[in-house]
Scaffold this motif. Structure first.
Motif, PDB file in Angstrom:
ATOM      1  N   GLY A 230       5.398   8.673 -14.971  1.00  0.00           N
ATOM      2  CA  GLY A 230       4.894   8.659 -13.344  1.00  0.00           C
ATOM      3  C   GLY A 230       4.025   9.955 -13.272  1.00  0.00           C
ATOM      4  N   ASP A 231       4.425  11.055 -14.192  1.00  0.00           N
ATOM      5  CA  ASP A 231       3.412  12.328 -13.764  1.00  0.00           C
ATOM      6  C   ASP A 231       2.045  12.185 -14.449  1.00  0.00           C
ATOM      7  OD1 ASP A 231       5.320  13.637 -12.213  1.00  0.00           O
ATOM      8  OD2 ASP A 231       6.369  14.769 -14.000  1.00  0.00           O
ATOM      9  N   VAL A 232       1.859  11.147 -15.314  1.00  0.00           N
ATOM     10  CA  VAL A 232       0.515  11.181 -16.125  1.00  0.00           C
ATOM     11  C   VAL A 232      -0.454  10.580 -15.148  1.00  0.00           C
ATOM     12  CG1 VAL A 232      -0.473  10.178 -18.128  1.00  0.00           C
ATOM     13  CG2 VAL A 232       1.704  10.847 -18.181  1.00  0.00           C
ATOM     14  N   ALA A 233      -0.357   9.497 -14.447  1.00  0.00           N
ATOM     15  CA  ALA A 233      -1.193   9.004 -13.270  1.00  0.00           C
ATOM     16  C   ALA A 233      -0.803   9.107 -12.012  1.00  0.00           C
ATOM     17  CB  ALA A 233      -1.621   7.738 -13.798  1.00  0.00           C
ATOM     18  N   GLN A 234      -1.541   9.773 -11.146  1.00  0.00           N
ATOM     19  CA  GLN A 234      -1.167   9.805  -9.654  1.00  0.00           C
ATOM     20  C   GLN A 234      -2.404   9.135  -8.962  1.00  0.00           C
ATOM     21  OE1 GLN A 234       1.660  11.978  -9.464  1.00  0.00           O
ATOM     22  NE2 GLN A 234       1.284  12.171 -11.647  1.00  0.00           N
ATOM     23  N   CYS A 235      -2.046   8.626  -7.926  1.00  0.00           N
ATOM     24  CA  CYS A 235      -3.001   7.738  -6.976  1.00  0.00           C
ATOM     25  C   CYS A 235      -2.863   8.170  -5.537  1.00  0.00           C
ATOM     26  CB  CYS A 235      -2.761   6.275  -7.054  1.00  0.00           C
ATOM     27  SG  CYS A 235      -4.061   5.246  -6.109  1.00  0.00           S
ATOM     28  N   VAL A 236      -4.083   8.661  -5.018  1.00  0.00           N
ATOM     29  CA  VAL A 236      -4.072   9.238  -3.549  1.00  0.00           C
ATOM     30  C   VAL A 236      -5.221   8.447  -2.918  1.00  0.00           C
ATOM     31  CG1 VAL A 236      -3.008  11.415  -4.424  1.00  0.00           C
ATOM     32  CG2 VAL A 236      -5.539  11.211  -4.163  1.00  0.00           C
ATOM     33  N   PHE A 237      -5.002   8.448  -1.547  1.00  0.00           N
ATOM     34  CA  PHE A 237      -6.237   8.126  -0.546  1.00  0.00           C
ATOM     35  C   PHE A 237      -6.284   9.231   0.567  1.00  0.00           C
ATOM     36  CE2 PHE A 237      -4.273   4.178  -2.425  1.00  0.00           C
ATOM     37  CZ  PHE A 237      -5.133   3.605  -2.951  1.00  0.00           C
ATOM     38  N   GLY A 238      -7.398   9.237   1.090  1.00  0.00           N
ATOM     39  CA  GLY A 238      -7.502  10.285   2.250  1.00  0.00           C
ATOM     40  C   GLY A 238      -8.693  10.655   2.657  1.00  0.00           C
ATOM     41  N   VAL A 239      -9.053  11.535   3.353  1.00  0.00           N
ATOM     42  CA  VAL A 239     -10.306  11.837   3.967  1.00  0.00           C
ATOM     43  C   VAL A 239     -11.113  12.369   2.627  1.00  0.00           C
ATOM     44  CG1 VAL A 239     -11.513  13.561   5.516  1.00  0.00           C
ATOM     45  CG2 VAL A 239      -9.449  12.438   6.253  1.00  0.00           C
TER      46      VAL A 239
ATOM     47  N   LEU B  17       0.856  -1.332   0.034  1.00  0.00           N
ATOM     48  CA  LEU B  17      -0.015   0.054  -0.098  1.00  0.00           C
ATOM     49  C   LEU B  17       0.933   1.308   0.048  1.00  0.00           C
ATOM     50  CD1 LEU B  17      -2.659  -1.008   2.547  1.00  0.00           C
ATOM     51  CD2 LEU B  17      -2.694  -1.331   0.143  1.00  0.00           C
ATOM     52  N   GLY B  18       0.348   2.225  -0.729  1.00  0.00           N
ATOM     53  CA  GLY B  18       0.996   3.670  -0.612  1.00  0.00           C
ATOM     54  C   GLY B  18       0.219   4.621  -1.541  1.00  0.00           C
ATOM     55  N   LEU B  19       0.631   5.809  -1.386  1.00  0.00           N
ATOM     56  CA  LEU B  19       0.312   6.920  -2.287  1.00  0.00           C
ATOM     57  C   LEU B  19       1.449   6.875  -3.720  1.00  0.00           C
ATOM     58  CD1 LEU B  19       0.046   9.651   0.110  1.00  0.00           C
ATOM     59  CD2 LEU B  19      -1.719   8.146  -0.483  1.00  0.00           C
ATOM     60  N   TYR B  20       0.855   7.049  -4.824  1.00  0.00           N
ATOM     61  CA  TYR B  20       1.671   7.263  -5.932  1.00  0.00           C
ATOM     62  C   TYR B  20       1.554   8.718  -6.573  1.00  0.00           C
ATOM     63  CZ  TYR B  20       3.671   5.690 -10.400  1.00  0.00           C
ATOM     64  OH  TYR B  20       4.460   5.435 -11.562  1.00  0.00           O
ATOM     65  N   ILE B  21       2.808   9.313  -6.443  1.00  0.00           N
ATOM     66  CA  ILE B  21       2.748  10.717  -6.975  1.00  0.00           C
ATOM     67  C   ILE B  21       3.826  10.947  -7.340  1.00  0.00           C
ATOM     68  CG2 ILE B  21       2.691  12.893  -5.764  1.00  0.00           C
ATOM     69  CD1 ILE B  21       1.069  12.241  -3.651  1.00  0.00           C
ATOM     70  N   GLY B  22       4.016  11.782  -8.618  1.00  0.00           N
ATOM     71  CA  GLY B  22       5.113  11.851  -9.518  1.00  0.00           C
ATOM     72  C   GLY B  22       6.095  10.728  -9.718  1.00  0.00           C
ATOM     73  N   GLY B  23       5.324   9.577  -9.793  1.00  0.00           N
ATOM     74  CA  GLY B  23       6.397   8.305 -10.170  1.00  0.00           C
ATOM     75  C   GLY B  23       6.958   7.654  -9.093  1.00  0.00           C
TER      76      GLY B  23
END
Length: 478
Positions: free
Chosen positions: A200-209, A9-15
């Motif tokens: 990596g900059d084309v798709a980001q994956c974030v989770f949060g409130v 698990l993790g956030l995917y930001i800027g590759g």
């Protein structure tokens, strides 16, 4: 098959993959046991700013990338998803609850979506308008810009692909926020895109409130399109946020699928088809058949046959061989379903099967059949999103159509009749974005998926799904 939850698990930001350090976390649970799997990092405001900056860079890069290269990334991702289908299915079952066969089928359908969108990346055509000699007027379709996409938890593999594939086929970048409850499936899909060569900059994956994430992403002038799959109230809230920057929207919202069963149908075949489809994914499907309006001549036989088949279903852990329906996805759902069942019974509905929580531990609820359900019962008006079948008789075709169109929802509808003239009438008269006649399949890679009325607007899948990520420009040259 191994039962280890091995999603990283993790956030995917800027590759880059970012972990829990310095971030609040959310526990991902196993619906079959209620036990925790792993801690998921939640994005900070700084993380979201970084994702927005990355997706802006990604858009500049990707909009100028040759369609053939976009298509190649989609095709490679499809190949990787097929190769990893067993792994993806196991992760989805462990965190969402659906049976393993359904989860693997979901992964394979996601791969088919990617293959289709790879082809569509090469078919974004404009046109030349007739003008006097030496002049031209061109109609162009260009990528709308960075996309913010929000996914539901019920199809944790397919929903992610359904958002990303048309965006990158069109030349857009994207920030995707899947459900925190099914994070592992989304993360493993993003790894497929990463390994297929998507920058990596084309798709980001974030989770949060959710409220914090949606407000920050939708308030940014970087975001030019909102794509949302989820409930009607949340969808309306997000549309209000999106209105401030006049961004393009695709909204795939809830449904309350009517099923019209006429007395000339093949009754046994209809029952076998509908029972299996009703309790797929424990009824947690936006297009699930829910309100069964059955013609009076076959109503009693239909009710008895439906209840008999429902009682025979095997309920258990989705990883266990022979299980036909797994647990619900989270602890909120069995409680909500129980309240709807009790309300319907207080209003006079007859319980023919189920009606209680089931299983040892976990978030189970028995597949349930209610007959003669009054129209003022809550379940007949609010989307149940669970393993409840609601049965009512009708007399005439006009009565059936009136009931099908009674609610503000308009996502999916189903009809079973051998009368060809009636089939044409129902296809025209029912207010829904998708109508299935004598079958239950509504999702195909090449056909649009979406609803009308409170069930949303815009389409996913098909050429329409890619067009939803494009804007039209006219260029006049004299």
């Amino acid at each position: 098959m191994a039962t280890t939850y091995d999603a990283k698990l993790g956030l995917y930001i800027g590759g880059e993959w970012l972990g829990t350090e310095g971030r609040e976390t959310h526990d991902v649970l196993n619906p079959a046991t209620g036990a925790g799997h792993a801690a998921l990092p939640l994005a900070t405001a700084a993380d979201l700013d970084a994702a927005l900056e990355a997706t802006q860079r990604g858009f500049v890069l990707w909009r100028g990338t040759a369609p053939e290269k976009r298509a190649a990334v989609l095709q490679k991702t499809a190949q990787l998803i097929r190769e990893r289908a067993d792994h993806l299915a196991r992760i989805a079952t462990l965190e969402q609850g659906k049976i393993l066969a359904e989860a693997k089928g979901e992964a394979l359908f996601a791969a088919a979506l990617l293959d289709f969108h790879a082809g569509e990346a090469l078919r974004i055509y404009g046109r030349v308008l007739p003008r006097p000699a030496g002049t031209r007027s061109l109609v162009l379709h260009q990528p709308v810009g960075p996309v913010a996409a929000f996914c539901a938890w019920n199809f944790p593999i397919m929903n992610v692909v359904r958002k990303i594939a048309p965006a990158i086929a069109a030349g857009c970048s994207i920030i995707i926020k899947p459900s925190e409850e099914t994070a592992g499936s989304a993360v493993e899909v993003l790894r497929c895109f990463q390994d297929a060569g998507l920058p990596g900059d084309v798709a980001q994956c974030v989770f949060g409130v959710p409220d914090m994430v949606s407000r920050q992403l939708l308030a940014s002038p970087i975001t030019r399109k909102l794509s949302f799959t989820g409930s009607v109230p949340v969808g309306k809230h997000l549309m209000k946020l999106a209105a401030d920057t006049m961004m393009k929207t695709t909204m795939e919202l809830g449904g309350h699928g009517p099923v019209l069963v006429f007395d000339d149908c093949d009754l046994d075949k209809t029952l076998d088809t509908l029972v299996a489809h009703k309790f797929r994914n424990a009824g947690q499907v936006c297009i699930a058949p829910t309100r069964f309006h059955v013609q009076e001549g076959v109503y009693d036989a239909f009710a008895a046959g439906f209840a008999e088949r429902t009682r025979a279903l095997k309920i258990g852990d989705g990883l266990d061989a022979g299980t036909q329906m797994g647990p619900m996805a989270n602890p909120r759902r069995p409680e909500a379903i129980g309240e709807l069942v009790e309300d319907a019974r207080r209003h006079g509905a007859k319980l023919l099967a189920g009606g209680e929580r089931g299983g040892e531990g976990g978030f189970f609820f028995q597949p349930t059949v209610l007959a003669d359900v009054p129209l003022d019962a809550r379940a007949m008006n609010d989307e149940p999103f669970g393993p409840i079948a609601l049965l009512r008789p009708f007399a005439t075709v006009d009565d059936a159509i009136e009931q099908a169109n009674r609610l503000p929802f308009g996502l999916a509808a189903y009809c079973f009749t051998e009368n060809g003239r009636r089939q044409n009438l129902l296809g025209d008269a029912i207010e829904a974005g998708m109508v299935a006649i004598n079958n239950v399949r509504l999702s195909w890679p090449d056909s649009p998926f979406g609803g009308v009325k409170d069930s949303g607007h815009g389409s996913e899948d098909g050429p329409e799904g890619v067009m939803a990520h494009l804007v039209t420009k006219t260029v006049h040259m004299m």
